[in-house]
Structures are given as structure tokens and as C-alpha cells.
Design a protein around this motif. Sequence first.
Motif: not given
Length: 207
Positions: A184-188
Motif C-alpha cells: 500500500k505504501a509503494e502504491t501510494r
Amino acid sequence: MLASCRTTLALGLLALSLTAQAQTVYRWTDDEGLTHYGHAVPAEYRARGYERLGPDGRVLERIAPEMTPEERAEKATREALQARLELEQENEAARDRLLRAAYRSEQDLQENLDWRIHGLDTQQTALEASLAHSRQRFEDLVARAASLNRQDEKVPDELDESIEAAREEIRRLNDAIRDIESRKAETRARFEADLERYRALTRDPSR
């Protein structure tokens, strides 16, 4: 008569060849840095590089000095770096084309982010439910083993194995949840980078 013509032609070609060789002059330097001229470059100086001159003294060809192993290695490194830079530029151009083709507006980008995060949230919710179930099962198994110990009864091997399996399952689920959080952090972060790039591209349509 025919034989005489052939002989004359051969002699003419030989004369032209000798004339061309006589007009070809080479210039090179020796180990002392002195410049020399001649119709042939000595073998021991060819690696230093030399020039081929025309009849009027103009340079017709420059033969570069042979490179040392260090120079060849340096050249190979430069060429590899240049090739990598060109590949990165090509990849960036391809990403730009895909970005502009995939999204018509910044809102499209935001909706895509929301959809991806929602999918990851759904996976995380399922994992957390499984984790809660596994923790409860682990606690029940440990309580059963503790009860047997209090009664001075031997804990069956099967129970020990079940406790260890439950502990391993909890560890696996925790790792999976951490992986979801990381994704999720990478996606954001990728969304922020794509949004910034999209804005730059739409500000300058020529790019």
C-alpha cells in the motif's frame, strides 16, 4: 599484337601502382617524440598511431594509437554507462506514453489509486480475520497443554505439534499483513510519482 597490348597494359598498371606508392607518405613519432616521414611506418611504431599524407602534404587518414588495457576498460565502462542511460531514457519515454494513454485526467489517476488501495484493504481485512482465528486457536491449544501440565499429565506430541503449527501460522499471517502494508505504501508512492509526471506531461503537450 594482342600479347603486346596486354604487356603494355600490365606495365602501365604497374607504373601507376608504383607511382601511387611513391606518393604515399606516412608521418609518425618515435619513442623520443621526434617526427618522421617515410613510405612505410616501422612495425615498432605502428601501435603509437600515425598519419597518411597525400602528395601535397594534406592528411588523408589518421590511424589512432592502440589503446592500453586500462584505456579499453575505461572505454567499455563509458559505453556501458551510455547504453544504460539510453535504455533508461527509452524506458521513461515508454512509461510516459503509457501514462498519457491510460489516464485522461488527474481524477482517473486518483480513482485508480482508490481501486488499488481498496483491493489491498480487502486482502488485509481477510488476513486479519484469519490472524484473529489463529491466535484464538493458539491460545486454546496452549491452555490445553497448561491444563495437562497442572494435572501432571504428559502433553501429547500431537498437541505440541499443533501448538507449533499454530505459532507458525500466526507468524506467516503477520508477515503477509506487513507485506500488504508495504504494498500500500509503494502504491501510494507510485501514485504520487505518476501524478507529478502526469502534470508535467499535460503542462507540456510536446513531451
